[in-house]
Design a protein around this motif. Structure first.
Motif, PDB file in Angstrom:
ATOM      1  N   PHE A  53       0.836  -1.201   0.000  1.00 60.77           N
ATOM      2  CA  PHE A  53       0.000   0.000   0.000  1.00 60.77           C
ATOM      3  C   PHE A  53       0.869   1.249   0.000  1.00 60.77           C
ATOM      4  CE2 PHE A  53      -4.037  -1.947   0.375  1.00 60.77           C
ATOM      5  CZ  PHE A  53      -3.785  -3.157   0.994  1.00 60.77           C
ATOM      6  N   ALA A  54       0.541   2.177  -0.875  1.00 60.30           N
ATOM      7  CA  ALA A  54       1.208   3.478  -0.930  1.00 60.30           C
ATOM      8  C   ALA A  54       0.235   4.526  -0.404  1.00 60.30           C
ATOM      9  CB  ALA A  54       1.633   3.792  -2.355  1.00 60.30           C
ATOM     10  N   GLY A  55      -0.497   4.177   0.606  1.00 59.45           N
ATOM     11  CA  GLY A  55      -1.550   5.013   1.173  1.00 59.45           C
ATOM     12  C   GLY A  55      -2.782   4.155   1.358  1.00 59.45           C
ATOM     13  N   ALA A  56      -3.788   4.693   2.026  1.00 55.67           N
ATOM     14  CA  ALA A  56      -4.980   3.909   2.349  1.00 55.67           C
ATOM     15  C   ALA A  56      -5.765   3.481   1.118  1.00 55.67           C
ATOM     16  CB  ALA A  56      -5.890   4.702   3.281  1.00 55.67           C
ATOM     17  N   PRO A 108     -11.392  -1.014 -14.684  1.00 60.93           N
ATOM     18  CA  PRO A 108     -12.415  -1.830 -14.029  1.00 60.93           C
ATOM     19  C   PRO A 108     -13.805  -1.290 -14.327  1.00 60.93           C
ATOM     20  CG  PRO A 108     -11.270  -0.466 -12.432  1.00 60.93           C
ATOM     21  CD  PRO A 108     -10.589  -0.248 -13.738  1.00 60.93           C
ATOM     22  N   PRO A 109     -14.813  -2.166 -14.306  1.00 61.23           N
ATOM     23  CA  PRO A 109     -16.180  -1.676 -14.496  1.00 61.23           C
ATOM     24  C   PRO A 109     -16.605  -0.795 -13.322  1.00 61.23           C
ATOM     25  CG  PRO A 109     -16.147  -4.077 -14.198  1.00 61.23           C
ATOM     26  CD  PRO A 109     -14.739  -3.605 -14.159  1.00 61.23           C
ATOM     27  N   PRO A 110     -17.573   0.091 -13.534  1.00 65.59           N
ATOM     28  CA  PRO A 110     -18.036   0.972 -12.453  1.00 65.59           C
ATOM     29  C   PRO A 110     -18.605   0.178 -11.277  1.00 65.59           C
ATOM     30  CG  PRO A 110     -18.992   1.613 -14.582  1.00 65.59           C
ATOM     31  CD  PRO A 110     -18.266   0.325 -14.792  1.00 65.59           C
ATOM     32  N   GLY A 111     -18.482   0.756 -10.087  1.00 65.74           N
ATOM     33  CA  GLY A 111     -19.090   0.178  -8.897  1.00 65.74           C
ATOM     34  C   GLY A 111     -18.193  -0.755  -8.101  1.00 65.74           C
ATOM     35  N   LEU A 112     -16.956  -1.005  -8.547  1.00 63.70           N
ATOM     36  CA  LEU A 112     -16.048  -1.878  -7.821  1.00 63.70           C
ATOM     37  C   LEU A 112     -15.187  -1.055  -6.868  1.00 63.70           C
ATOM     38  CD1 LEU A 112     -14.819  -4.252 -10.673  1.00 63.70           C
ATOM     39  CD2 LEU A 112     -16.713  -4.589  -9.074  1.00 63.70           C
ATOM     40  N   VAL A 113     -14.515  -1.730  -5.937  1.00 65.05           N
ATOM     41  CA  VAL A 113     -13.617  -1.054  -5.012  1.00 65.05           C
ATOM     42  C   VAL A 113     -12.395  -0.504  -5.752  1.00 65.05           C
ATOM     43  CG1 VAL A 113     -12.338  -3.117  -4.301  1.00 65.05           C
ATOM     44  CG2 VAL A 113     -12.556  -1.198  -2.716  1.00 65.05           C
ATOM     45  N   VAL A 114     -12.024  -1.082  -6.898  1.00 62.54           N
ATOM     46  CA  VAL A 114     -10.949  -0.558  -7.735  1.00 62.54           C
ATOM     47  C   VAL A 114     -11.591   0.386  -8.757  1.00 62.54           C
ATOM     48  CG1 VAL A 114      -9.110  -1.106  -9.384  1.00 62.54           C
ATOM     49  CG2 VAL A 114      -9.559  -2.650  -7.468  1.00 62.54           C
ATOM     50  N   THR A 115     -11.158   1.650  -8.736  1.00 63.91           N
ATOM     51  CA  THR A 115     -11.742   2.634  -9.650  1.00 63.91           C
ATOM     52  C   THR A 115     -10.889   2.878 -10.881  1.00 63.91           C
ATOM     53  OG1 THR A 115     -10.698   4.462  -8.457  1.00 63.91           O
ATOM     54  CG2 THR A 115     -12.944   3.810  -7.779  1.00 63.91           C
ATOM     55  N   ALA A 169     -10.066   1.593   2.015  1.00 70.06           N
ATOM     56  CA  ALA A 169      -8.981   0.712   2.441  1.00 70.06           C
ATOM     57  C   ALA A 169      -9.443  -0.745   2.337  1.00 70.06           C
ATOM     58  CB  ALA A 169      -8.574   1.037   3.878  1.00 70.06           C
ATOM     59  N   VAL A 170      -8.544  -1.631   1.950  1.00 72.91           N
ATOM     60  CA  VAL A 170      -8.851  -3.046   1.808  1.00 72.91           C
ATOM     61  C   VAL A 170      -7.741  -3.873   2.435  1.00 72.91           C
ATOM     62  CG1 VAL A 170     -10.132  -2.707  -0.351  1.00 72.91           C
ATOM     63  CG2 VAL A 170      -7.697  -3.270  -0.439  1.00 72.91           C
ATOM     64  N   GLN A 171      -8.008  -5.154   2.619  1.00 67.52           N
ATOM     65  CA  GLN A 171      -6.977  -6.143   2.898  1.00 67.52           C
ATOM     66  C   GLN A 171      -6.775  -6.912   1.610  1.00 67.52           C
ATOM     67  OE1 GLN A 171      -8.511  -8.423   6.169  1.00 67.52           O
ATOM     68  NE2 GLN A 171      -7.687  -7.009   7.671  1.00 67.52           N
ATOM     69  N   VAL A 172      -5.547  -7.359   1.358  1.00 67.93           N
ATOM     70  CA  VAL A 172      -5.263  -8.057   0.110  1.00 67.93           C
ATOM     71  C   VAL A 172      -4.642  -9.422   0.399  1.00 67.93           C
ATOM     72  CG1 VAL A 172      -3.003  -6.923  -0.159  1.00 67.93           C
ATOM     73  CG2 VAL A 172      -4.147  -7.889  -2.148  1.00 67.93           C
ATOM     74  N   SER A 173      -5.102 -10.419  -0.352  1.00 71.06           N
ATOM     75  CA  SER A 173      -4.534 -11.767  -0.297  1.00 71.06           C
ATOM     76  C   SER A 173      -4.013 -12.102  -1.688  1.00 71.06           C
ATOM     77  CB  SER A 173      -5.602 -12.793   0.116  1.00 71.06           C
ATOM     78  OG  SER A 173      -6.116 -12.487   1.386  1.00 71.06           O
TER      79      SER A 173
END
Length: 148
Positions: A74-77, A96-103, A123-127
């Motif tokens: 992460f380079a920020g939240a 990404p398509p609209p409406g996802l956590v990735v804009t 902010a997310v957690q990533v696996s």
């Protein structure tokens, strides 16, 4: 430890570098590093999919065998950076398509190191994990990021 889809355990090193500690092209916190020393890959595309365990971001790699070194942090939240050593960026990945956590996704890197910045709504957690390519089909190595 993270588990890929074939239930194979992948060792991942977790490091907290703290603010201002340079690591490659950007500063990162809570870094996960995995993969090996494979080279000769190109990012073909990225896909996004909603699943019960979170949003999956899949980077499709083509052109070699084995797993290249991947560093995720992460380079920020709301910015998740992905660095792939031994991998050329290839064509820009689709938005990404609209409406996802990735804009959005910003592509960078030079030579044989691809860098992607995933811009997030929160902010997310990533696996992270790798899914090996198929010996019978066109699929190469896939880096999977599950965002919770």
């Amino acid at each position: 430890r993270v588990h890929d889809l074939k239930r194979r355990t992948v060792e991942v090193e977790l490091v907290d570098l703290g603010a201002g500690s340079p690591r490659s092209a950007f500063d990162r916190r809570h870094v996960a590093t995995g993969g090996g020393a494979a080279t000769g890959y190109t990012v073909q595309t990225a896909r996004y999919g909603e699943h019960p365990d979170g949003l999956w971001v899949v980077f499709q790699l083509i052109g070699s065998q084995g797993a290249p070194r991947a560093t995720v942090g992460f380079a920020g939240a709301t910015t998740l950076d992905v660095e792939l050593q031994g991998v050329r960026p290839g064509t820009p990945v689709p938005a990404p398509p609209p409406g996802l956590v990735v804009t959005g996704v910003t592509t960078g890197g030079t030579g044989a190191t691809a860098v992607y910045a995933l811009h997030l709504t929160r902010a997310v957690q990533v696996s992270p994990s790798y899914l090996p390519g198929s010996l019978t089909g066109p699929a190469g190595e896939r880096l999977i990021l599950i965002l919770h």
